[in-house]
Design an enzyme around this catalytic site. Structure first.
Site, PDB file in Angstrom:
ATOM      1  N   GLY A 152       0.818  -1.163  -0.175  1.00  0.00           N
ATOM      2  CA  GLY A 152       0.162   0.466   0.244  1.00  0.00           C
ATOM      3  C   GLY A 152       1.059   1.049  -0.263  1.00  0.00           C
ATOM      4  N   ARG A 153       0.364   2.600   0.424  1.00  0.00           N
ATOM      5  CA  ARG A 153       0.721   3.334   0.534  1.00  0.00           C
ATOM      6  C   ARG A 153       2.390   3.487   1.371  1.00  0.00           C
ATOM      7  NH1 ARG A 153      -4.717   6.279   0.954  1.00  0.00           N
ATOM      8  NH2 ARG A 153      -4.882   4.131   3.106  1.00  0.00           N
ATOM      9  N   ILE A 154       2.592   2.871   2.187  1.00  0.00           N
ATOM     10  CA  ILE A 154       3.297   2.631   3.478  1.00  0.00           C
ATOM     11  C   ILE A 154       4.732   2.200   2.960  1.00  0.00           C
ATOM     12  CG2 ILE A 154       4.777   2.351   5.534  1.00  0.00           C
ATOM     13  CD1 ILE A 154       1.908   2.875   6.547  1.00  0.00           C
ATOM     14  N   ARG A 174      -2.457  -8.405  -1.106  1.00  0.00           N
ATOM     15  CA  ARG A 174      -3.759  -9.615  -2.478  1.00  0.00           C
ATOM     16  C   ARG A 174      -3.986  -8.672  -3.067  1.00  0.00           C
ATOM     17  NH1 ARG A 174      -7.377  -6.161   1.685  1.00  0.00           N
ATOM     18  NH2 ARG A 174      -5.593  -4.275   1.422  1.00  0.00           N
ATOM     19  N   ILE A 233       6.022  -3.772  11.037  1.00  0.00           N
ATOM     20  CA  ILE A 233       5.460  -2.048  11.437  1.00  0.00           C
ATOM     21  C   ILE A 233       4.216  -1.828  11.232  1.00  0.00           C
ATOM     22  CG2 ILE A 233       7.354  -1.019  11.248  1.00  0.00           C
ATOM     23  CD1 ILE A 233       6.763  -0.157   8.326  1.00  0.00           C
ATOM     24  N   ALA A 234       3.192  -3.537  11.125  1.00  0.00           N
ATOM     25  CA  ALA A 234       2.182  -3.090  10.863  1.00  0.00           C
ATOM     26  C   ALA A 234       1.265  -3.362  11.885  1.00  0.00           C
ATOM     27  CB  ALA A 234       1.693  -4.703   9.688  1.00  0.00           C
ATOM     28  N   ARG A 235       0.887  -4.279  12.180  1.00  0.00           N
ATOM     29  CA  ARG A 235       0.015  -4.594  13.539  1.00  0.00           C
ATOM     30  C   ARG A 235       0.662  -6.145  14.121  1.00  0.00           C
ATOM     31  NH1 ARG A 235      -1.730  -0.364  13.708  1.00  0.00           N
ATOM     32  NH2 ARG A 235      -4.127   0.527  13.687  1.00  0.00           N
ATOM     33  N   GLU A 264      -0.516  -6.002  22.563  1.00  0.00           N
ATOM     34  CA  GLU A 264       0.593  -4.728  23.553  1.00  0.00           C
ATOM     35  C   GLU A 264      -0.756  -3.747  24.163  1.00  0.00           C
ATOM     36  OE1 GLU A 264       1.501  -3.559  19.504  1.00  0.00           O
ATOM     37  OE2 GLU A 264       0.300  -1.947  19.875  1.00  0.00           O
ATOM     38  N   HIS A 282       5.685   0.586  19.282  1.00  0.00           N
ATOM     39  CA  HIS A 282       4.413   1.182  18.582  1.00  0.00           C
ATOM     40  C   HIS A 282       4.722   2.503  18.276  1.00  0.00           C
ATOM     41  CE1 HIS A 282       0.062   0.035  17.362  1.00  0.00           C
ATOM     42  NE2 HIS A 282       0.922   0.790  15.983  1.00  0.00           N
ATOM     43  N   ILE A 283       5.841   2.888  17.650  1.00  0.00           N
ATOM     44  CA  ILE A 283       6.332   4.314  17.566  1.00  0.00           C
ATOM     45  C   ILE A 283       6.689   4.703  15.861  1.00  0.00           C
ATOM     46  CG2 ILE A 283       7.262   4.837  19.829  1.00  0.00           C
ATOM     47  CD1 ILE A 283      10.315   4.592  19.036  1.00  0.00           C
TER      48      ILE A 283
HETATM   49  C1  GLV Z   1      -0.599   2.846  13.667  1.00  0.00           C
HETATM   50  O1  GLV Z   1      -0.508   2.179  14.253  1.00  0.00           O
HETATM   51  C2  GLV Z   1      -1.532   3.716  13.272  1.00  0.00           C
HETATM   52  O2  GLV Z   1      -2.425   2.540  12.755  1.00  0.00           O
HETATM   53  O3  GLV Z   1      -1.510   4.147  12.330  1.00  0.00           O
END
Ligand code: GLV
Length: 329
Positions: A152-154, A174, A233-235, A264, A282-283
């Site tokens: 995606g965008r990130i 996907r 860095i997702a979830r 978390e 989560h930063i």
């Molecule tokens: C951070 O985890 C967000 O979803 O923006």
């Protein structure tokens, strides 16, 4: 005046902005439990949340509620079928965090591949007696293969950074992104399995859903190179943290960089004991300007969705625009 809940601590000047339009109930303290959240939402027209779970029961207890603006791009804390059934608008904060989050993914990937946290702890512990040719040997980043899961965008912002490191970029998503985007990024689509077999550094940036739960578990970790790194860095929940702990402990992969965790702020206790993991709370989006932009965008969404301010009726980031203009049920 309409009433809103700001369910979490956010920048005080953004709360002041909201006070120009609304009567604000601000929880400037620890996250509210589900009963307290439902109680505080019961008389509100709108709310700003940051990852607070909202489902059918909470919406049913808040008959005036018309919009919930999440100060995050991910919105897996919202039960979207319940929002749709109730006719409540949900919004998020995409785009403004793309570059900061991609920078951070890169930082974690570099830190774990080059063993920065591990060697820094060792130095602080007073262990450094002499330079050694084989001290903290890591894996190459320059010229290596970057595997991005979630284009995606990130994911695309991550891929753009790879050209300066002369990396081969492979991705899984996907669905394939448009050929012109693939060409611009120099990114090659692979199945998840092929990506895991070929990548030196795997970075996860896909949204969490029931389908993406444990996208990386024991089976997937077994496909990775023993020299590879994994960055999440997702979830939390996209990786099976227990399986990852075992893979790191047994050195079946080289290292991991984790900003998000299952359950978390609790962290799998095993992960705290292995040296080959970099753990952050989560930063990934946490730069001053990005977090401000996210807070202001959440406020913009709320203000517009509640029919006031310069964009009245046209919130910039509706997740379920089909409910706009419809009556609450
Ligand atoms: C951070 O985890 C967000 O979803 O923006």
């Amino acid at each position: 005046m309409q009433k809103i809940l700001v369910a979490r601590p956010i920048f005080p000047d953004v709360v002041e902005r909201l006070k120009q339009y609304f009567e604000v109930d601000w929880n400037d303290g620890p996250a509210l439990d589900s009963d307290e959240l439902a109680r505080r939402l019961a008389d509100k027209d709108g709310a700003i949340t940051v990852g607070d779970p909202i489902g059918a029961a909470t919406l049913a207890q808040a008959p005036r509620l018309r919009v919930v603006a999440n100060m995050a791009v991910g919105y897996n804390n919202f039960d979207m079928p319940a929002f749709n059934a109730a006719g409540v608008l949900a919004t998020n904060t995409p785009d403004v965090l793309n570059e900061a989050t991609a920078d951070f993914g890169w930082a974690l990937m570099m830190a774990c591949s080059r063993r920065i946290a591990e060697s820094e702890h060792w130095l602080r512990a007073g262990e450094w007696r002499a330079w050694r040719y084989d001290g903290f040997l890591g894996g190459d980043v320059y010229g290596a293969t970057l595997g991005i899961i979630g284009m995606g965008r990130i994911g695309q912002a991550l891929a753009r950074r790879a050209s300066g490191f002369a990396m081969r970029v492979v991705y899984h998503n996907r669905s394939r992104v448009a050929p012109e985007i693939e060409a611009a990024l120099g990114a090659e689509y692979l199945s998840k399995e092929d990506l895991l077999r070929q990548a030196d550094h795997v970075v996860l940036v896909l949204p969490y859903s029931a389908q993406s739960h444990h996208t990386i578990g024991a089976q997937e970790l077994a496909l990775m190179k023993p020299t590879a790194t994994l960055t999440n860095i997702a979830r939390g929940g996209i990786v099976d943290d227990a399986a990852l702990f075992e893979a790191l402990r047994d050195k079946r992969i080289a290292a991991a960089g984790l900003d998000v965790f299952e359950g978390e702020p609790n962290v799998h206790p095993g992960l705290l004991t292995v040296p080959n993991v970099v753990l952050t709370p989560h930063i990934a989006s946490a730069t001053e300007s990005t977090r401000r932009a996210m807070a202001n965008l959440a406020a913009d969404n709320l203000i517009a969705a509640l029919g006031v301010g310069p964009r009245a009726g046209q919130p910039p980031n509706p997740i379920n625009p089909e409910v706009l203009g419809k009556a609450r049920s």
